[in-house]
Design a protein around this motif. Structure first.
Motif, PDB file in Angstrom:
ATOM      1  N   THR A  37      75.095  99.883  72.054  1.00 26.35           N
ATOM      2  CA  THR A  37      75.085  99.910  73.520  1.00 26.35           C
ATOM      3  C   THR A  37      76.503 100.118  74.061  1.00 26.35           C
ATOM      4  N   GLU A  38      77.489  99.524  73.409  1.00 25.94           N
ATOM      5  CA  GLU A  38      78.869  99.680  73.872  1.00 25.94           C
ATOM      6  C   GLU A  38      79.309 101.148  73.807  1.00 25.94           C
ATOM      7  N   ARG A  39      78.985 101.811  72.699  1.00 25.15           N
ATOM      8  CA  ARG A  39      79.379 103.221  72.572  1.00 25.15           C
ATOM      9  C   ARG A  39      78.590 104.091  73.547  1.00 25.15           C
ATOM     10  N   ILE A  40      77.321 103.765  73.731  1.00 31.59           N
ATOM     11  CA  ILE A  40      76.505 104.511  74.696  1.00 31.59           C
ATOM     12  C   ILE A  40      77.131 104.438  76.081  1.00 31.59           C
ATOM     13  N   TYR A  41      77.559 103.253  76.488  1.00 30.69           N
ATOM     14  CA  TYR A  41      78.133 103.108  77.827  1.00 30.69           C
ATOM     15  C   TYR A  41      79.468 103.833  77.955  1.00 30.69           C
ATOM     16  N   GLU A  42      80.177 104.032  76.838  1.00 34.98           N
ATOM     17  CA  GLU A  42      81.406 104.827  76.872  1.00 34.98           C
ATOM     18  C   GLU A  42      81.098 106.313  77.087  1.00 34.98           C
ATOM     19  N   VAL A  43      80.065 106.789  76.396  1.00 29.04           N
ATOM     20  CA  VAL A  43      79.712 108.209  76.462  1.00 29.04           C
ATOM     21  C   VAL A  43      78.882 108.516  77.711  1.00 29.04           C
ATOM     22  N   PHE A  44      78.086 107.540  78.157  1.00 24.80           N
ATOM     23  CA  PHE A  44      77.221 107.691  79.333  1.00 24.80           C
ATOM     24  C   PHE A  44      77.648 106.669  80.390  1.00 24.80           C
ATOM     25  N   PRO A  45      78.823 106.835  81.011  1.00 26.82           N
ATOM     26  CA  PRO A  45      79.293 105.819  81.959  1.00 26.82           C
ATOM     27  C   PRO A  45      78.350 105.608  83.135  1.00 26.82           C
ATOM     28  N   ILE A  46      77.574 106.633  83.489  1.00 31.14           N
ATOM     29  CA  ILE A  46      76.632 106.476  84.595  1.00 31.14           C
ATOM     30  C   ILE A  46      75.582 105.406  84.284  1.00 31.14           C
ATOM     31  N   LEU A  47      75.225 105.273  83.005  1.00 33.32           N
ATOM     32  CA  LEU A  47      74.229 104.270  82.615  1.00 33.32           C
ATOM     33  C   LEU A  47      74.830 102.863  82.616  1.00 33.32           C
ATOM     34  N   ALA A  48      76.118 102.766  82.364  1.00 32.01           N
ATOM     35  CA  ALA A  48      76.757 101.447  82.336  1.00 32.01           C
ATOM     36  C   ALA A  48      76.615 100.754  83.683  1.00 32.01           C
ATOM     37  N   GLY A  49      76.729 101.505  84.761  1.00 30.23           N
ATOM     38  CA  GLY A  49      76.602 100.911  86.084  1.00 30.23           C
ATOM     39  C   GLY A  49      75.180 100.643  86.506  1.00 30.23           C
ATOM     40  N   MET A  50      74.224 101.078  85.672  1.00 30.75           N
ATOM     41  CA  MET A  50      72.804 100.913  85.996  1.00 30.75           C
ATOM     42  C   MET A  50      72.077 100.056  84.970  1.00 30.75           C
ATOM     43  N   ARG A  51      72.809  99.366  84.143  1.00 28.60           N
ATOM     44  CA  ARG A  51      72.190  98.702  82.994  1.00 28.60           C
ATOM     45  C   ARG A  51      71.101  97.703  83.393  1.00 28.60           C
ATOM     46  N   ARG A  52      71.185  97.126  84.594  1.00 33.40           N
ATOM     47  CA  ARG A  52      70.179  96.147  85.036  1.00 33.40           C
ATOM     48  C   ARG A  52      69.107  96.770  85.922  1.00 33.40           C
ATOM     49  N   ARG A  53      69.202  98.060  86.167  1.00 37.20           N
ATOM     50  CA  ARG A  53      68.228  98.723  87.036  1.00 37.20           C
ATOM     51  C   ARG A  53      66.975  99.081  86.245  1.00 37.20           C
ATOM     52  N   MET A  54      65.810  98.985  86.891  1.00 41.66           N
ATOM     53  CA  MET A  54      64.569  99.382  86.249  1.00 41.66           C
ATOM     54  C   MET A  54      64.589 100.899  86.021  1.00 41.66           C
ATOM     55  N   ALA A  55      64.178 101.312  84.845  1.00 40.00           N
ATOM     56  CA  ALA A  55      64.246 102.730  84.498  1.00 40.00           C
ATOM     57  C   ALA A  55      63.368 103.578  85.408  1.00 40.00           C
ATOM     58  N   GLY A  56      62.280 103.003  85.900  1.00 38.74           N
ATOM     59  CA  GLY A  56      61.400 103.745  86.786  1.00 38.74           C
ATOM     60  C   GLY A  56      62.023 104.073  88.124  1.00 38.74           C
ATOM     61  N   ARG A  57      63.131 103.431  88.460  1.00 39.32           N
ATOM     62  CA  ARG A  57      63.811 103.675  89.724  1.00 39.32           C
ATOM     63  C   ARG A  57      64.943 104.702  89.591  1.00 39.32           C
ATOM     64  N   LEU A  58      65.151 105.224  88.399  1.00 40.14           N
ATOM     65  CA  LEU A  58      66.191 106.236  88.196  1.00 40.14           C
ATOM     66  C   LEU A  58      65.704 107.610  88.644  1.00 40.14           C
TER      67      LEU A  58
END
Length: 237
Positions: free
Chosen positions: A117-138
């Protein structure tokens, strides 16, 4: 050519009595980004489903790093190192972004866990700021990035992206393209099914063209860029 990691040889696929793929031959070298290009209905998604074990070939072979995937269930194909991102994304809408990533987490075929997850958030910084958001709301583009990230959490040897630019706004398509180029530079082996040739010209290293269930062309992306006859015959809309 780089040593092949994925080889599809003489593969026929049927849906019931209807034959969809006719002796497909395809080879993807380690570290390459190969675009499988073709018009709608040419057989791109069926080729991916054959590789992933969802539409098992009636004849032919699918080899990953020299090991046959023929007849294996989709979950065993995934364990062997095939990461499949379907065209309809399929996030878990009632779970958070981080939960979606954790669901996809597993060791690679040799026990490696390069993607966390740490590496994912480095490569996908947009997801790091949404980690607590429901995926259906993306948005659609954000769901596409999440699905790619979740698949990488399985530490695959090859990443299959089925129509990653479909239905997305131009700015989001540019962001997906930049992500694919970044993954390519990191050494990820990628096979993309697309009908958007211009998108692939900017992200792929190699290209194969499929028409009526057969691969009719395979070369570098630069060779395809310079071959007007092939582009006009098989890819012009």
């Amino acid at each position: 050519m780089a040593s092949p990691i994925l080889e599809v040889r003489g593969t026929d696929v049927f849906y019931g009595a209807s034959q969809i793929l006719f002796g497909i031959d395809l080879s993807v070298g380690r570290g390459q980004t190969m675009a499988l290009l073709g018009r709608n209905g040419a057989g791109k998604s069926t080729t991916f489903k054959a590789i992933a074990g969802i539409a098992p070939p009636r004849r032919g072979q699918v080899m990953l790093s020299g090991t046959s995937l023929a007849g294996k269930a989709p979950y065993l194909v995934a364990r062997a190192g095939v990461g499949y991102v379907p065209e309809d994304r399929q996030v878990f809408p009632e779970h958070t972004v981080e939960d979606n990533l954790i669901v996809g987490a597993k060791a690679g075929p040799r026990g490696d866990r390069h993607w966390t997850t740490e590496r994912i958030y480095e490569v996908f910084p947009i997801l790091a700021g949404m980690r607590r958001r429901m995926a259906g709301r993306l948005s659609g583009g954000e769901q596409q990035m999440l699905t790619i990230a979740r698949t990488l959490m399985g530490n695959p040897d090859i990443l299959l992206l089925d129509e990653p630019s479909e239905g997305l706004a131009p700015l989001i398509v540019q962001a997906i393209g930049a992500l694919i180029r970044q993954l390519r530079e990191m050494g990820v082996t990628i096979l993309i099914a697309e009908q958007n040739m211009h998108f692939c010209l900017g992200v792929a290293t190699h290209a194969a063209v499929i028409d009526k269930g057969q691969v009719v062309y395979s070369d570098t992306i630069e060779a395809l860029r310079g071959d007007d006859a092939v582009r006009q015959r098989y890819l012009a809309v």
